[in-house]
Motif scaffolding. Structure first.
Motif, PDB file in Angstrom:
ATOM      1  N   ASN A 181       0.846  -1.191   0.000  1.00 17.67           N
ATOM      2  CA  ASN A 181       0.000   0.000   0.000  1.00 17.67           C
ATOM      3  C   ASN A 181       0.880   1.239   0.000  1.00 17.67           C
ATOM      4  O   ASN A 181       1.959   1.244   0.593  1.00 17.67           O
ATOM      5  N   ARG A 182       0.390   2.300  -0.635  1.00 18.13           N
ATOM      6  CA  ARG A 182       0.960   3.633  -0.461  1.00 18.13           C
ATOM      7  C   ARG A 182      -0.184   4.535  -0.007  1.00 18.13           C
ATOM      8  O   ARG A 182      -1.200   4.670  -0.695  1.00 18.13           O
ATOM      9  N   ILE A 183       0.001   5.132   1.161  1.00 18.77           N
ATOM     10  CA  ILE A 183      -1.069   5.883   1.825  1.00 18.77           C
ATOM     11  C   ILE A 183      -0.574   7.285   2.130  1.00 18.77           C
ATOM     12  O   ILE A 183       0.573   7.466   2.555  1.00 18.77           O
TER      13      ILE A 183
ATOM     14  N   GLU B 212       4.886  -3.509   4.120  1.00 21.48           N
ATOM     15  CA  GLU B 212       3.590  -3.763   3.489  1.00 21.48           C
ATOM     16  C   GLU B 212       2.856  -2.466   3.187  1.00 21.48           C
ATOM     17  O   GLU B 212       1.938  -2.449   2.357  1.00 21.48           O
ATOM     18  N   THR B 213       3.253  -1.377   3.859  1.00 18.07           N
ATOM     19  CA  THR B 213       2.657  -0.069   3.637  1.00 18.07           C
ATOM     20  C   THR B 213       3.742   0.997   3.707  1.00 18.07           C
ATOM     21  O   THR B 213       4.627   0.936   4.566  1.00 18.07           O
TER      22      THR B 213
ATOM     23  N   THR C  20      -5.669  -1.401   5.176  1.00 20.89           N
ATOM     24  CA  THR C  20      -6.126  -0.087   4.749  1.00 20.89           C
ATOM     25  C   THR C  20      -7.438   0.236   5.460  1.00 20.89           C
ATOM     26  O   THR C  20      -8.176  -0.660   5.870  1.00 20.89           O
TER      27      THR C  20
ATOM     28  N   ASP D 139      -8.346   6.413   4.954  1.00 18.56           N
ATOM     29  CA  ASP D 139      -7.033   6.602   4.339  1.00 18.56           C
ATOM     30  C   ASP D 139      -7.131   7.361   3.018  1.00 18.56           C
ATOM     31  O   ASP D 139      -8.089   7.186   2.251  1.00 18.56           O
TER      32      ASP D 139
ATOM     33  N   LEU E 207      -5.766   6.891  -0.102  1.00 21.42           N
ATOM     34  CA  LEU E 207      -5.097   5.765  -0.754  1.00 21.42           C
ATOM     35  C   LEU E 207      -4.490   6.196  -2.080  1.00 21.42           C
ATOM     36  O   LEU E 207      -5.189   6.668  -2.974  1.00 21.42           O
TER      37      LEU E 207
ATOM     38  N   GLN F 220      -2.022   3.971  -3.558  1.00 18.37           N
ATOM     39  CA  GLN F 220      -2.013   2.645  -4.185  1.00 18.37           C
ATOM     40  C   GLN F 220      -2.543   1.647  -3.178  1.00 18.37           C
ATOM     41  O   GLN F 220      -2.025   1.555  -2.065  1.00 18.37           O
ATOM     42  N   VAL F 221      -3.579   0.907  -3.564  1.00 15.10           N
ATOM     43  CA  VAL F 221      -4.055  -0.200  -2.747  1.00 15.10           C
ATOM     44  C   VAL F 221      -3.281  -1.431  -3.177  1.00 15.10           C
ATOM     45  O   VAL F 221      -3.459  -1.940  -4.291  1.00 15.10           O
ATOM     46  N   GLY F 222      -2.393  -1.879  -2.319  1.00 15.74           N
ATOM     47  CA  GLY F 222      -1.544  -3.001  -2.687  1.00 15.74           C
ATOM     48  C   GLY F 222      -2.308  -4.304  -2.727  1.00 15.74           C
ATOM     49  O   GLY F 222      -3.288  -4.491  -2.004  1.00 15.74           O
TER      50      GLY F 222
ATOM     51  N   GLN G  45      -0.762  -7.056  -1.913  1.00 13.23           N
ATOM     52  CA  GLN G  45      -0.113  -7.824  -0.832  1.00 13.23           C
ATOM     53  C   GLN G  45       0.387  -9.187  -1.302  1.00 13.23           C
ATOM     54  O   GLN G  45       0.539 -10.114  -0.493  1.00 13.23           O
TER      55      GLN G  45
END
Length: 291
Positions: free
Chosen positions: A209-211, A230-231, A267, A271, A273, A275-277, A279
């Motif tokens: 994720n990118r938050i 992971e984030t 997430t 947030d 958001l 990018q919603v990863g 995972q």
């Protein structure tokens, strides 16, 4: 955050503030060559991925890869630019000592360099991580002020049972932070800047994720110490980071007492958001560990 038990005492060769002599003359030629190889590897990867503040700092300091820099020489340059100096320490240091150094614009750096066996990955921060990864960012005046404010905040927080929250803030900014740019996210966190694999993973993998940075959210989020994150939290600019974190954290710590903690890859509806990863990397790692 480069810390250990606050009640530890310094080793016999260290001063009361845990500082030691870098002993630059004691480095072997093979260690200087190892620094050069590490430097050259990162410089093949970081252009187009590292933030401009880091690349500019790297260009004005004597970190060009011709052996391990001597702190005394580096300090003359750095102090003239931002008022910071580097102090050598024997490794991890207690929280209170770490905060005291930062609050006085002194950056503690390990004086040892990783072994050849640890060339690709080292658990404890060595001189390459500390100097190559961290010090160029201290030439940026706003980020340099943020680091001092972080240290001052740490000193105020010593009796507020809040070190976990502060460690998360350091982790997701100073070590693993991303910053927005006109050309997409760029890296400013030293833990990424000194890692060839994570320098690519954090920007190019669909897994994490990118938050958008939110102070409370960061302090509620656990992190990985043994693998890729992971984030990643992305700031808009260093002024926003400084303003968000130069406040009195006491009310925030109070709120955190009853606020939930979140796992690294989760997430939330609130947030921002980027990018919603998916995972995939984290899930593959978990699957491997359970078999």
């Amino acid at each position: 955050m480069n810390t250990k038990d606050r009640d530890s005492i310094p080793p016999p060769h260290a001063a009361a503030d845990w500082t030691i002599d870098q002993n630059w003359a004691a480095y072997r030629e093979e260690e200087h060559q190892r620094w050069t190889r590490l430097h050259e590897r990162q410089m093949e990867i970081l252009p187009g991925r590292a933030c401009e503040a880091f690349l500019e700092g790297l260009s004005v300091l004597d970190l060009h890869g011709e052996g391990i820099p001597e702190f005394k020489t580096l300090n003359r340059q750095l102090e003239a630019i931002s008022g910071w100096t580097i102090v050598a320490v024997p490794g991890l240091i207690p929280d209170i000592v770490f905060f005291e150094h930062l609050a006085n614009r002194r950056f503690p750096a390990g004086n040892f360099i990783r072994s050849e066996a640890e060339f690709d990955y080292i658990e404890a921060p060595d001189v390459f991580h500390d100097i190559f990864g961290h010090v160029p960012m201290l030439t940026n005046r706003v980020f340099a002020d943020y680091m001092q404010a972080y240290g001052q905040g740490g000193l105020r927080a010593q009796n507020l049972n809040s070190l976990d929250a502060l460690a998360r803030l350091y982790w997701y900014t100073v070590e693993f932070g991303l910053i927005a740019s006109a050309n997409g996210p760029r890296i400013y966190g030293a833990g990424i800047l000194s890692s060839p694999a994570e320098s690519c993973f954090c920007l190019e993998s669909r897994s994490p994720n990118r938050i958008g940075f939110d102070l409370m959210r960061v302090m509620q989020t656990r992190y990985r110490i043994d693998d890729f994150q992971e984030t990643y939290f992305e700031i808009q600019d260093f002024n926003d980071l400084f303003e968000a974190t130069s406040q009195d954290f006491a009310p925030l710590y109070k709120a955190l007492e009853i606020a939930p903690d979140y796992p690294p890859g989760q997430t939330l509806a609130r947030d921002r958001l980027i990018q919603v990863g998916d995972q995939t990397y984290a899930n593959k790692t978990r699957l491997t560990l359970t078999h």
